[in-house]
Design a protein around this motif. Sequence first.
Motif, PDB file in Angstrom:
ATOM      1  N   GLY A  40     -17.562 -20.452 -45.532  1.00 10.67           N
ATOM      2  CA  GLY A  40     -16.381 -19.764 -46.045  1.00 10.67           C
ATOM      3  C   GLY A  40     -15.678 -20.651 -47.046  1.00 10.67           C
ATOM      4  N   CYS A  44     -10.202 -20.750 -45.092  1.00 12.58           N
ATOM      5  CA  CYS A  44     -10.604 -19.567 -44.330  1.00 12.58           C
ATOM      6  C   CYS A  44     -10.544 -19.837 -42.833  1.00 12.58           C
ATOM      7  CB  CYS A  44     -11.998 -19.116 -44.714  1.00 12.58           C
ATOM      8  SG  CYS A  44     -13.288 -20.177 -44.096  1.00 12.58           S
ATOM      9  N   LYS A  46     -12.260 -22.436 -41.144  1.00  7.76           N
ATOM     10  CA  LYS A  46     -13.436 -22.985 -40.481  1.00  7.76           C
ATOM     11  C   LYS A  46     -13.146 -24.349 -39.843  1.00  7.76           C
ATOM     12  CE  LYS A  46     -15.675 -24.152 -44.895  1.00  7.76           C
ATOM     13  NZ  LYS A  46     -14.501 -24.040 -45.773  1.00  7.76           N
ATOM     14  N   HIS A 213     -19.306 -25.184 -47.140  1.00  5.54           N
ATOM     15  CA  HIS A 213     -19.126 -24.048 -48.024  1.00  5.54           C
ATOM     16  C   HIS A 213     -20.375 -23.849 -48.883  1.00  5.54           C
ATOM     17  CE1 HIS A 213     -17.456 -27.429 -50.436  1.00  5.54           C
ATOM     18  NE2 HIS A 213     -18.277 -26.906 -51.301  1.00  5.54           N
ATOM     19  N   VAL A 227     -19.994 -16.205 -41.020  1.00  8.09           N
ATOM     20  CA  VAL A 227     -19.222 -16.219 -42.261  1.00  8.09           C
ATOM     21  C   VAL A 227     -17.771 -15.920 -41.920  1.00  8.09           C
ATOM     22  CG1 VAL A 227     -19.010 -15.272 -44.585  1.00  8.09           C
ATOM     23  CG2 VAL A 227     -21.240 -15.328 -43.476  1.00  8.09           C
ATOM     24  N   TYR A 229     -13.638 -15.401 -43.172  1.00  6.85           N
ATOM     25  CA  TYR A 229     -12.737 -15.081 -44.279  1.00  6.85           C
ATOM     26  C   TYR A 229     -11.349 -14.843 -43.699  1.00  6.85           C
ATOM     27  CZ  TYR A 229     -10.884 -13.110 -48.557  1.00  6.85           C
ATOM     28  OH  TYR A 229     -10.138 -12.898 -49.684  1.00  6.85           O
ATOM     29  N   TYR A 250     -18.260  -9.526 -48.595  1.00  6.90           N
ATOM     30  CA  TYR A 250     -17.870 -10.915 -48.864  1.00  6.90           C
ATOM     31  C   TYR A 250     -19.088 -11.832 -48.823  1.00  6.90           C
ATOM     32  CZ  TYR A 250     -15.655 -15.452 -48.550  1.00  6.90           C
ATOM     33  OH  TYR A 250     -15.305 -16.745 -48.782  1.00  6.90           O
ATOM     34  N   THR A 251     -19.959 -11.639 -47.842  1.00  7.88           N
ATOM     35  CA  THR A 251     -21.179 -12.451 -47.759  1.00  7.88           C
ATOM     36  C   THR A 251     -22.022 -12.247 -49.018  1.00  7.88           C
ATOM     37  OG1 THR A 251     -21.141 -11.921 -45.420  1.00  7.88           O
ATOM     38  CG2 THR A 251     -23.069 -13.071 -46.229  1.00  7.88           C
TER      39      THR A 251
END
Lengths: 324, 327
Positions: A40, A44, A46, A213, A227, A229, A250-251
């Motif tokens: 991400g 985001c 992570k 990322h 993933v 977001y 998004y992916t």
Amino acid sequence: MPLLAVNDLRTYFHTRNGIYRAVDGIDFSVERGETLGIVGESGCGKSVTCYSLMGLIPQPPGRIESGTALFDGVDLLHCTPKQARAIRGKRIAMIFQDPMTSLNPYLRISEQLIEPLLIHEKISRKAALARGLEMMTAVGINDAEKRIHFYPHEFSGGMRQRVMIAMALITKPELLIADEPTTALDVTVQAQILELIKKMQRELGMAVIFITHDLGVISGLCDRVQVMYAGKVVETGDTRTIFYQPKHPYTRALQRSIPSLQPKGSELYTIAGMPPDLSKPLPGCSFAPRCEFATDRCRTETPALSAQNADHPHACLRAQTGEI
Amino acid sequence: MPDPILQLTDVKTHFPIHEGFLVKRQTGTVKAVDGVNLTLARGEVLGLVGESGCGKSTLARTILQLVPTTGGTIVLEGKNLTAGSSAEILDARRNLQMVFQDPYASLNPRMTVYAMLAEPLLVHKVCPSAEVPARVAELMTLVGLAPRFMQKYPHEFSGGQRQRIAIARALALQPRVIIADEPVSALDVSIQAQILNLLASLVKKMGLSLIFIAHDLSVVKHISDRIAVMYLGKIVELGSAVEVIERPRHPYTRALISAIPTPNPDVERARQRIVLAGDPPSPVNPPSGCTFHPRCAYAQEKCKTSVPPLVKIDDGREVACVRIGEI
């Protein structure tokens, strides 16, 4: 039973400018010996996810609002400090992004390297040093006997990251959390470090959570990918599925913005707009304002992470109904 | 090359190492840039790649004369920057601008965007002071920022926007050549693409020449016409971008390219990777002969003794390897 099962984790930051919902209700699990990649953009959530598990969130302003994280039967978020200490640094270890700032510049490598052993095991200093030396050799530091007594500034970036890995693995953990361990390094050194993590994983049979990322790094290393977001998981699945049959827009967008996959000289594909401000309420799907497939329904209805296919859940309303 | 805008001939930048507490004496030299020959054509984008510490950034700073050269000449549009007086260099600098890596560090936090963009215009007296605000607004529009943000400070912008400000500042004096030193390394993938698109469109629109420094080869391949690969202060391979990335000739370039992870699980797991052992050697005490020989899979006795020159091979590419014919 999975080694680690995270359920509805929410970590919010209470600041003067409002409440930032950095991690907003995520569920995931890691099996023994498995490698999970978390990808991400910055912001985001992570890193905050992993910091929450390790109890590294500064409180205040941070607060873990809800959720459980069962590691081998112990809830990491609600256990006593004593229980946490017995797990952290012993059964779960972490390596950080920047090897330049995560080592203590005032202490010799030897002191820092054997510290986890002295804390977690009944071991003499001499035996600990011997283990430290063994570990330094295992991570590929030549001339370890001399170098173990050096200070961090005498090492290069790649060497320091090797030291960090040696330090994390010295207690033979069951889970290693690697937070962008190669981002600050050159590609050639990155290749060395990735090989090293793979080798150590094979030898110790540990599970790895790998945050990055860079989709390229994920593709060769991870069994499963998640993933993220705007504080939520938007898609998760087997690495090959995520790369070859991504469902969430998004992916797909992340994949399309990699320069090496695009024809040379053409205008690069970019995701329009910016990641949302996490302190504001986000009605509907948080990716909708940047999504080329968004409809009115996406702007009002919050999608849940589910799918007909339990192995490949994603949070896109239109993909779930089969429209895109 | 028909019409070079910038020509480097045997450029050397050495830094002395001083030791001693009371009496300083020179104990060695770091040969950060050691004999670089390079030409940049008008409108060309030249990518410069290599590991950290190979001298890419020092070369950039040397071209701008931010660090003095030890030897060699840098000629920009017929003017020798290395021999000129400081007034001449100051004048030439108008045509030579730089964009730095970290947009969080390269902008003055106490200056508004307007102050930053107006400063070069006022220093070089480019336009009457009454026209400065209009020119600043024009620059901001050019890089995709709304002129209404003129009075804001850098901390109010995101990383990508800050890099746009840095680019606008470099463009303020309408330079001929821009040197961008890792302009996208500090940015996220989606923001990287935006900045790369901006740079590519500016090069086309304004007829700029660009030296693009990066360690991410896929980014460099996308934007560059030609690529130069540096190792320990020297250029080891130079050729067209597609050729160098797809058919690397020098063993170092091969290893560098094989180290890039590909975002394709099947390909990534199947391929054989050349993993270079160790770190790049110290430039204080570089290896003899070809400086790459201790890490090279093809090294022979002759590589340890003779320094390979950069020679042109069949397809117009230049490679510095004595065994290039054999491997």
